[in-house]
Write an enzyme that holds these catalytic residues in place. Structure first.
Site, PDB file in Angstrom:
ATOM      1  N   TYR A 244      95.451 112.936  43.733  1.00 57.83           N
ATOM      2  CA  TYR A 244      95.591 113.607  42.437  1.00 57.83           C
ATOM      3  C   TYR A 244      97.019 113.506  41.931  1.00 57.83           C
ATOM      4  O   TYR A 244      97.256 113.211  40.748  1.00 57.83           O
ATOM      5  CB  TYR A 244      95.176 115.073  42.560  1.00 57.83           C
ATOM      6  CG  TYR A 244      95.425 115.877  41.302  1.00 57.83           C
ATOM      7  CD1 TYR A 244      94.509 115.850  40.250  1.00 57.83           C
ATOM      8  CD2 TYR A 244      96.581 116.642  41.155  1.00 57.83           C
ATOM      9  CE1 TYR A 244      94.740 116.574  39.083  1.00 57.83           C
ATOM     10  CE2 TYR A 244      96.817 117.359  39.989  1.00 57.83           C
ATOM     11  CZ  TYR A 244      95.894 117.328  38.961  1.00 57.83           C
ATOM     12  OH  TYR A 244      96.127 118.033  37.806  1.00 57.83           O
TER      13      TYR A 244
ATOM     14  N   TYR B 138      99.302 111.288  42.803  1.00 62.52           N
ATOM     15  CA  TYR B 138      99.592 109.886  42.495  1.00 62.52           C
ATOM     16  C   TYR B 138      99.053 109.528  41.112  1.00 62.52           C
ATOM     17  O   TYR B 138      99.753 108.927  40.289  1.00 62.52           O
ATOM     18  CB  TYR B 138      98.962 108.976  43.553  1.00 62.52           C
ATOM     19  CG  TYR B 138      99.284 107.504  43.367  1.00 62.52           C
ATOM     20  CD1 TYR B 138     100.381 106.924  44.001  1.00 62.52           C
ATOM     21  CD2 TYR B 138      98.492 106.698  42.549  1.00 62.52           C
ATOM     22  CE1 TYR B 138     100.682 105.574  43.825  1.00 62.52           C
ATOM     23  CE2 TYR B 138      98.789 105.356  42.366  1.00 62.52           C
ATOM     24  CZ  TYR B 138      99.877 104.802  43.010  1.00 62.52           C
ATOM     25  OH  TYR B 138     100.171 103.478  42.823  1.00 62.52           O
TER      26      TYR B 138
ATOM     27  N   SER C 160      98.687  72.571  57.976  1.00 56.22           N
ATOM     28  CA  SER C 160      97.484  73.018  58.671  1.00 56.22           C
ATOM     29  C   SER C 160      97.704  72.849  60.172  1.00 56.22           C
ATOM     30  O   SER C 160      98.693  72.250  60.602  1.00 56.22           O
ATOM     31  CB  SER C 160      96.270  72.219  58.205  1.00 56.22           C
ATOM     32  OG  SER C 160      96.479  70.838  58.449  1.00 56.22           O
TER      33      SER C 160
ATOM     34  N   GLU D  33      98.579  84.993  68.097  1.00 50.82           N
ATOM     35  CA  GLU D  33      98.201  85.943  67.054  1.00 50.82           C
ATOM     36  C   GLU D  33      96.814  85.614  66.517  1.00 50.82           C
ATOM     37  O   GLU D  33      96.357  84.465  66.610  1.00 50.82           O
ATOM     38  CB  GLU D  33      99.222  85.897  65.911  1.00 50.82           C
ATOM     39  CG  GLU D  33      99.427  84.517  65.325  1.00 50.82           C
ATOM     40  CD  GLU D  33     100.774  84.343  64.648  1.00 50.82           C
ATOM     41  OE1 GLU D  33     100.780  83.804  63.526  1.00 50.82           O
ATOM     42  OE2 GLU D  33     101.808  84.724  65.234  1.00 50.82           O
TER      43      GLU D  33
ATOM     44  N   LYS E 133      93.914  84.585  63.944  1.00 51.06           N
ATOM     45  CA  LYS E 133      93.880  83.723  62.754  1.00 51.06           C
ATOM     46  C   LYS E 133      92.953  84.370  61.733  1.00 51.06           C
ATOM     47  O   LYS E 133      91.732  84.402  61.909  1.00 51.06           O
ATOM     48  CB  LYS E 133      93.387  82.330  63.125  1.00 51.06           C
ATOM     49  CG  LYS E 133      93.467  81.316  61.984  1.00 51.06           C
ATOM     50  CD  LYS E 133      93.073  79.931  62.475  1.00 51.06           C
ATOM     51  CE  LYS E 133      93.248  78.884  61.377  1.00 51.06           C
ATOM     52  NZ  LYS E 133      92.338  79.141  60.235  1.00 51.06           N
TER      53      LYS E 133
ATOM     54  N   ARG F 118      97.460  77.471  48.976  1.00 48.12           N
ATOM     55  CA  ARG F 118      97.919  76.373  49.812  1.00 48.12           C
ATOM     56  C   ARG F 118      97.617  75.019  49.178  1.00 48.12           C
ATOM     57  O   ARG F 118      98.446  74.106  49.217  1.00 48.12           O
ATOM     58  CB  ARG F 118      97.254  76.458  51.198  1.00 48.12           C
ATOM     59  CG  ARG F 118      97.663  75.299  52.102  1.00 48.12           C
ATOM     60  CD  ARG F 118      96.961  75.350  53.450  1.00 48.12           C
ATOM     61  NE  ARG F 118      97.363  74.187  54.231  1.00 48.12           N
ATOM     62  CZ  ARG F 118      96.772  72.991  54.157  1.00 48.12           C
ATOM     63  NH1 ARG F 118      95.742  72.817  53.355  1.00 48.12           N
ATOM     64  NH2 ARG F 118      97.207  71.983  54.887  1.00 48.12           N
TER      65      ARG F 118
ATOM     66  N   LYS G 214      89.627  77.828  68.317  1.00 48.68           N
ATOM     67  CA  LYS G 214      88.417  78.217  67.605  1.00 48.68           C
ATOM     68  C   LYS G 214      87.394  78.775  68.582  1.00 48.68           C
ATOM     69  O   LYS G 214      87.004  78.099  69.545  1.00 48.68           O
ATOM     70  CB  LYS G 214      87.816  77.019  66.861  1.00 48.68           C
ATOM     71  CG  LYS G 214      88.704  76.476  65.752  1.00 48.68           C
ATOM     72  CD  LYS G 214      88.753  77.438  64.579  1.00 48.68           C
ATOM     73  CE  LYS G 214      89.468  76.837  63.390  1.00 48.68           C
ATOM     74  NZ  LYS G 214      89.398  77.682  62.203  1.00 48.68           N
TER      75      LYS G 214
ATOM     76  N   CYS H  16      53.382  91.722  45.373  1.00 51.37           N
ATOM     77  CA  CYS H  16      54.524  92.543  45.769  1.00 51.37           C
ATOM     78  C   CYS H  16      54.068  93.647  46.712  1.00 51.37           C
ATOM     79  O   CYS H  16      53.129  94.396  46.388  1.00 51.37           O
ATOM     80  CB  CYS H  16      55.181  93.148  44.530  1.00 51.37           C
ATOM     81  SG  CYS H  16      56.483  94.344  44.898  1.00 51.37           S
TER      82      CYS H  16
END
Length: 663
Positions: free
Chosen positions: A32, A34, A80, A109, A111, A132, A306, A400
């Site tokens: 509020y 903010y 890459s 780390e 990916k 990129r 991967k 249906c």
């Protein structure tokens, strides 16, 4: 305090609060408060636009839509990485580094599975962001990147030039919410968060990107004029000190520890807010990176591990059919519970009948499951050698399962769709569309109110809206007596919108706003249209055979006839509205480009169409005029190349005024 000082103070307070909330995840200001401070800053900026600064939090909502993205050449290439797929390949990489270098440390780390971008700062101020691309040339997406709240607009250090590289992604919780909204709106679902992030960041309208709530993790320092660093870890610490969210990393000394960390990351990826498509292993020392260099395609000092998709077998217990809010029948396979990629899976989508036929999936089969993009469970294959006797091929129903109306295949043959105009499964979407601005334009009857009307049983078809009372509406949550009275008035006013809006509101397939106008102008009344044959419909310009068939099918449906009967009973106009402003533009085609000041694009298009003209989205030899506002781009260039007359906004307004005077 003068207004300049107050604006500066507000910017500092709001930016600090945003940093605490979006970067540190440690909010220090109530929402509020903010919002209150932000509104005050917006008021001051409206009164003093010359004082708006690039770092103002008001500049994160997105500016004017772009014609196209311009190209940006990266001063430092965004390389890459070479992919590896096994612990043995990781060990081979480490052995190569050990042989080439004396002592090696590795940074490991996660990916992030997103879209790689470069962020450039001059004297501590964000000036440009680019995708990129091919690593050397990308697209300028600066305005879209400004909408990402975790990207700082200014930095504590005022280096002459600083460029960092990060991965833009859509948080998992945002992705699921967005797909639910797209399903409600009848739009195609995003396959995974990466596709959603890439599609959002490449929107030409930054306001759309702003609504997608993208985030970023910065993982590399590309350029820092005036500063030197010894290791990658030092650069990440420095980047974090400047207000960026960085990628988590660990520094390790040998291949055994690196492989162990890769396993740990893979097992904990469900805990991360972003999708992870691998683990990155980098040499930590920057000087050693220089020593080993790069190939033509990628650096020698880094690899991307991967993870193989986890696959497990499970038995098919049942195949159930759900009817989505757009009427599409979606089959799902119900399987014995199996733990897969960190969660328990009990069902998986089968997409459509073609998918079922291709894999020959039957109740009782044992199937192999995996998570597509680590998110959505899917059937990879059927283990037919385990198939029990007596199983039969599965076929989707012809009617249906919710309302009993016939189902039909889409023109592309992929999906089956319910044709019922009053199907309960589609009710929320149908109601919301019916009341939307371009349809019946019922103010105050948005998605949240429609959901309450359905849940309380007050509305079962769009026609029921016209029989609601103030007393019924005022009992809804957050409605109240005054709001209920206004809603009833808005519903009553919508009865006179005219046939063209009604046709669009009914949601007949392929009958949009344009087709609604054409059909209303041609037939004049709903009853006349309802009696038209497919041949008569097809004879109309811009109404093809498929659209004609859909119209005829909708008119012949018992549910549609019941709905129209109720709308007539309520007094909804079934006649074409008389809104023509003349025939001045008949036979002319206009193209609008650039930012207009006097009109929105929709308003200008409506003025053209009301005068018998056509508003097109692309320039061709058939274009009569191009109306060019500020920052007009490729359409203006093409008009000049083809010799199409170009009007300024003032000249366009003069044409409208001349026609009005003639009347």
């Amino acid at each position: 305090m003068d207004y300049k000082s107050e604006m500066q103070t507000l910017r500092e307070q709001l930016n600090e609060a945003g940093y605490r909330y979006y970067v540190l995840d440690d909010p220090t200001m109530e929402d509020y408060e903010y919002d209150r401070l932000l509104r005050r800053l917006e008021e001051l900026e409206a009164a003093h636009p010359e004082e708006i600064t690039p770092d103002s939090p008001t500049q994160r909502v997105g500016g004017a839509a772009l014609e196209s993205f311009t190209q940006v050449e990266h001063p430092v290439p965004l390389e890459s990485l070479q992919d590896v797929f096994s612990p043995e390949e990781v060990e081979e990489f480490a052995q190569r580094m050990d042989e080439a270098l004396e002592t090696v440390e590795y940074s490991v780390e996660p990916k992030v599975d997103g879209l790689s971008v470069a962020l450039e700062y001059r004297d501590g101020v964000f000036v440009q962001g680019a995708t990129r691309g091919d690593g050397r040339v990308g697209e300028d997406v600066t305005e879209n990147l400004r909408t990402i709240k975790s990207i700082p607009m200014t930095l504590p250090d005022k280096l002459p030039r600083l460029i960092v590289r990060g991965e833009v992604f859509m948080p998992k919780n945002v992705f699921h919410k967005l797909n639910r909204q797209r399903e409600d709106n009848g739009e195609a679902l995003f396959a995974n968060p990466r596709n959603a992030a890439a599609g959002s960041l490449r929107q030409l309208d930054p306001k759309i990107c702003a609504k997608r709530l993208l985030d970023i993790r910065v993982f590399n320092l590309q350029l820092a004029e005036g500063r030197t660093f010894a290791t990658h870890g030092e650069t990440l610490d420095y980047i974090a000190s400047q207000g960026f969210q960085t990628i988590p990393h660990k520094v390790l000394e040998n291949a055994e520890d690196v492989n162990a960390e890769i396993v740990r990351l893979g097992e904990s990826r469900e805990e991360l807010p972003f999708d992870m498509d691998g683990a990155v292993v980098k040499v930590n020392s920057l000087s050693e990176r220089t020593a080993v260099g790069s190939t033509a395609k990628c650096p020698r000092w880094a690899i991307a591990y991967k993870y193989p998709p986890e696959q497990k077998p499970s038995k098919v217990l049942d195949i159930v059919v759900q009817v989505g809010r757009t009427g599409v029948l979606t089959p799902k396979v119900v399987v014995e519970p199996v733990r897969l990629a960190g969660t328990t899976v009990t069902n998986a989508t089968l997409h459509n009948q073609d998918f079922i036929d291709e894999k020959d999936i039957r109740i009782g089969d044992t199937v192999v499951l995996q998570k597509a993009g680590e998110i959505i469970p899917e059937v990879v294959e059927v283990l037919k050698d385990l198939r029990p006797e007596g199983t039969v091929p599965y076929h989707l129903p012809d009617i249906c399962p919710v309302c009993g109306a016939p189902v039909e295949r889409d023109e592309d043959g992929a999906a089956l769709r319910c044709t019922g105009a009053e199907c309960p499964a589609q009710l929320h979407r149908n109601l919301t569309h019916f009341a939307s601005r371009d349809a019946m334009d019922i103010d105050g009857m948005g998605p949240a109110v429609m959901r309450q009307l359905i849940d309380t049983g007050l509305v079962k078809t769009p026609a029921d809206l016209y029989f609601l009372s103030t007393e019924q509406l005022e009992n809804l949550e957050r409605m109240g007596k005054k709001s209920a009275q206004n809603a009833v008035k808005a519903i009553a006013a919508s009865k006179e919108r005219g046939l063209e809006r009604l046709l669009y509101a009914l949601g007949i397939r392929q009958v949009g706003q344009k087709a609604g106008k054409i059909l209303a102008a041609q037939f004049g009344s709903f009853d006349a249209l309802a009696q038209a044959s497919e041949e008569e419909l097809t004879a109309i310009d811009d109404v093809g055979g498929i659209t004609a068939a859909y119209i005829r099918e909708w008119m012949d449906s018992p549910q549609s006839q019941h709905l129209i009967g109720r709308l007539k009973e309520a007094g909804v106009s079934m006649e074409a509205a008389q809104q023509s402003a003349g025939e001045q533009f008949r036979g002319m085609t206009f193209v609008l480009t650039g930012a207009l000041e006097r009109f929105t694009r929709d308003e200008a298009a409506a003025l053209i169409e009301a005068r018998g003209g056509k508003a097109s989205g692309s320039v061709s030899k058939k274009t009569t005029y191009v109306v060019a506002g500020e920052n007009a781009g490729s359409k203006l260039r093409k008009a000049n190349e083809l010799g199409i007359p170009v009007l300024t906004e003032d000249e366009f307004a003069d044409m409208l005024a001349e026609q009005q005077e003639e009347k």
